[in-house]
Design an enzyme around this catalytic site. Structure first.
Site, PDB file in Angstrom:
ATOM      1  N   SER A 160       0.018  20.997  92.394  1.00  0.00           N
ATOM      2  CA  SER A 160       1.438  21.632  92.032  1.00  0.00           C
ATOM      3  C   SER A 160       2.482  20.597  92.494  1.00  0.00           C
ATOM      4  CB  SER A 160       1.693  22.917  92.786  1.00  0.00           C
ATOM      5  OG  SER A 160       3.131  23.071  92.624  1.00  0.00           O
ATOM      6  N   ALA A 161       3.503  20.481  91.674  1.00  0.00           N
ATOM      7  CA  ALA A 161       4.684  19.706  91.818  1.00  0.00           C
ATOM      8  C   ALA A 161       5.274  20.019  93.059  1.00  0.00           C
ATOM      9  CB  ALA A 161       5.519  19.427  90.700  1.00  0.00           C
ATOM     10  N   LYS A 220       4.141  14.502  87.639  1.00  0.00           N
ATOM     11  CA  LYS A 220       3.321  14.826  86.200  1.00  0.00           C
ATOM     12  C   LYS A 220       4.556  14.268  85.059  1.00  0.00           C
ATOM     13  CE  LYS A 220       1.412  19.069  88.012  1.00  0.00           C
ATOM     14  NZ  LYS A 220       1.401  20.657  88.062  1.00  0.00           N
ATOM     15  N   LYS A 239      10.925  23.155  84.155  1.00  0.00           N
ATOM     16  CA  LYS A 239       9.225  23.445  84.444  1.00  0.00           C
ATOM     17  C   LYS A 239       8.478  22.307  84.595  1.00  0.00           C
ATOM     18  CE  LYS A 239       9.555  28.329  82.580  1.00  0.00           C
ATOM     19  NZ  LYS A 239       9.303  29.364  81.587  1.00  0.00           N
ATOM     20  N   ASP A 261      -2.317  24.802  88.381  1.00  0.00           N
ATOM     21  CA  ASP A 261      -0.994  24.617  88.595  1.00  0.00           C
ATOM     22  C   ASP A 261      -0.460  25.832  89.351  1.00  0.00           C
ATOM     23  OD1 ASP A 261       1.782  23.551  88.428  1.00  0.00           O
ATOM     24  OD2 ASP A 261       1.928  25.016  86.668  1.00  0.00           O
ATOM     25  N   LEU A 262       0.745  25.840  90.110  1.00  0.00           N
ATOM     26  CA  LEU A 262       0.998  27.180  90.646  1.00  0.00           C
ATOM     27  C   LEU A 262       2.054  27.712  89.885  1.00  0.00           C
ATOM     28  CD1 LEU A 262       1.020  28.745  93.263  1.00  0.00           C
ATOM     29  CD2 LEU A 262       2.734  27.467  94.170  1.00  0.00           C
ATOM     30  N   ASP A 263       3.368  27.168  89.757  1.00  0.00           N
ATOM     31  CA  ASP A 263       4.437  27.847  89.115  1.00  0.00           C
ATOM     32  C   ASP A 263       4.072  28.192  87.670  1.00  0.00           C
ATOM     33  OD1 ASP A 263       6.323  27.727  91.489  1.00  0.00           O
ATOM     34  OD2 ASP A 263       6.046  25.749  91.227  1.00  0.00           O
ATOM     35  N   GLU A 268      -2.620  24.777  83.043  1.00  0.00           N
ATOM     36  CA  GLU A 268      -1.366  24.417  83.196  1.00  0.00           C
ATOM     37  C   GLU A 268      -0.359  25.051  82.239  1.00  0.00           C
ATOM     38  OE1 GLU A 268       1.276  22.626  84.041  1.00  0.00           O
ATOM     39  OE2 GLU A 268       0.573  21.411  85.645  1.00  0.00           O
ATOM     40  N   ASP A 269       0.883  25.303  82.804  1.00  0.00           N
ATOM     41  CA  ASP A 269       1.950  25.857  81.825  1.00  0.00           C
ATOM     42  C   ASP A 269       2.964  24.911  81.130  1.00  0.00           C
ATOM     43  OD1 ASP A 269       3.152  25.747  84.365  1.00  0.00           O
ATOM     44  OD2 ASP A 269       4.802  26.896  83.522  1.00  0.00           O
ATOM     45  N   THR A 292       7.555  31.639  89.442  1.00  0.00           N
ATOM     46  CA  THR A 292       8.619  31.457  90.422  1.00  0.00           C
ATOM     47  C   THR A 292       9.927  30.911  89.393  1.00  0.00           C
ATOM     48  OG1 THR A 292       7.472  29.327  90.437  1.00  0.00           O
ATOM     49  CG2 THR A 292       7.207  30.792  92.429  1.00  0.00           C
TER      50      THR A 292
HETATM   51  C1  G6P Z   1       6.948  23.121  89.959  1.00  0.00           C
HETATM   52  C2  G6P Z   1       8.023  23.996  88.850  1.00  0.00           C
HETATM   53  C3  G6P Z   1       9.244  23.325  88.923  1.00  0.00           C
HETATM   54  C4  G6P Z   1       9.932  22.715  90.119  1.00  0.00           C
HETATM   55  C5  G6P Z   1       8.902  21.956  91.045  1.00  0.00           C
HETATM   56  C6  G6P Z   1       9.216  21.481  92.326  1.00  0.00           C
HETATM   57  O1  G6P Z   1       6.399  22.327  89.150  1.00  0.00           O
HETATM   58  O2  G6P Z   1       7.450  24.127  87.934  1.00  0.00           O
HETATM   59  O3  G6P Z   1      10.088  24.040  88.039  1.00  0.00           O
HETATM   60  O4  G6P Z   1      11.076  22.128  90.021  1.00  0.00           O
HETATM   61  O5  G6P Z   1       7.496  22.985  90.929  1.00  0.00           O
HETATM   62  O6  G6P Z   1       9.369  22.642  93.295  1.00  0.00           O
HETATM   63  P1  G6P Z   1       9.992  22.893  94.506  1.00  0.00           P
HETATM   64  O7  G6P Z   1       9.480  23.957  95.231  1.00  0.00           O
HETATM   65  O8  G6P Z   1       9.431  21.494  95.169  1.00  0.00           O
HETATM   66  O9  G6P Z   1      11.455  22.580  94.474  1.00  0.00           O
HETATM   67 MG    MG Z   2       3.837  25.218  86.300  1.00  0.00          MG
END
Ligand code: G6P
Ligand code: MG
Length: 217
Positions: free
Chosen positions: A115-116, A146, A46, A10-12, A170-171, A18
């Protein structure tokens, strides 16, 4: 390593924090709409997609809007968020990330992003990490968010490995559930209170090693 052939990240919250920038941008939007948005509220966003995040925010403010207006607000929030993202650099990579990615490379374990975020490519570029990833799946590629496993299953497919050969990092609780639903192993990044369903929980990638990965093999 016998069975583990790939690691999906996962990224964030795993590679970069972020959440603080998401928070500033969502809070500004909430304030403009006439209500407050706390750090505690931010926790609920999150791992959640942009539009679902907006729905959660609006429900906190007790506001109902039509789809067009919601799209307009989501775009506004993202434009604001991007101002912060565009200022990011490699110094914002979370501790231990690069070192662990290097270890995986040395061990010939494949690396993917799951990542989402629709901003994932841009963020990886800013962090100068794009080159580490053999496959990237982000919010622009998936239909189901997810805890649906789609993002990780697509990652495994792109890498040409079976889900059972993958370990996800994953966090977010929804992310851990997604990994498990996809039949993958999962390392939770954060607190075991929230991520207790993961096979292993560590504070961050700085606490990972090839030995710890081996415990999941
Ligand atoms: C990640 C973050 C979420 C965020 C989502 C979409 O999963 O944890 O907090 O809402 O990405 O991010 P975006 O950059 O597409 O708005
Ligand atoms: Mg995350």
């Amino acid at each position: 390593m016998k069975n583990i052939k790939a690691c999906l990240f996962d990224l964030d919250g795993v590679i970069v924090d972020t959440a603080k920038y998401h928070y500033i941008a969502w809070k500004e939007l909430a304030n403009e709409l006439g209500f407050d948005f706390t750090l505690e509220d931010n926790e609920k966003l999150k791992g959640v997609s942009r539009m679902t995040s907006l729905d959660i925010l609006l429900s906190i403010g007790g506001i109902e809007l039509d789809e067009d207006k919601k799209l307009e607000l989501a775009t506004k929030k993202n434009d604001n968020y991007l101002q912060y993202i565009l200022k990011m650099g490699p110094e914002e990579i979370l501790p231990g990330t690069k070192e662990f990615l290097e270890v995986l490379r040395k061990e010939h374990i494949k690396i993917a992003l799951g990542s989402a975020s629709k901003n994932a490519m841009l963020i990886l570029e800013r962090l100068e990490l794009t080159g580490y990833f053999d496959a990237i799946v982000d919010g622009t590629h998936v239909a189901k968010a997810k805890p649906d496993p789609e993002v990780f299953l697509q990652g495994a497919e792109k890498l040409g490995v079976a889900p059972t050969e993958c370990v996800v990092f994953e966090d977010a609780e929804a992310g851990v559930e997604a990994a498990l639903a996809g039949g993958m192993k999962c390392v939770g990044i954060g607190s075991s209170e929230v991520l207790g369903k993961a096979h292993l929980v560590v504070d961050g990638l700085h606490k990972m090693s090839i030995q710890k990965l081996g415990l999941l093999d």
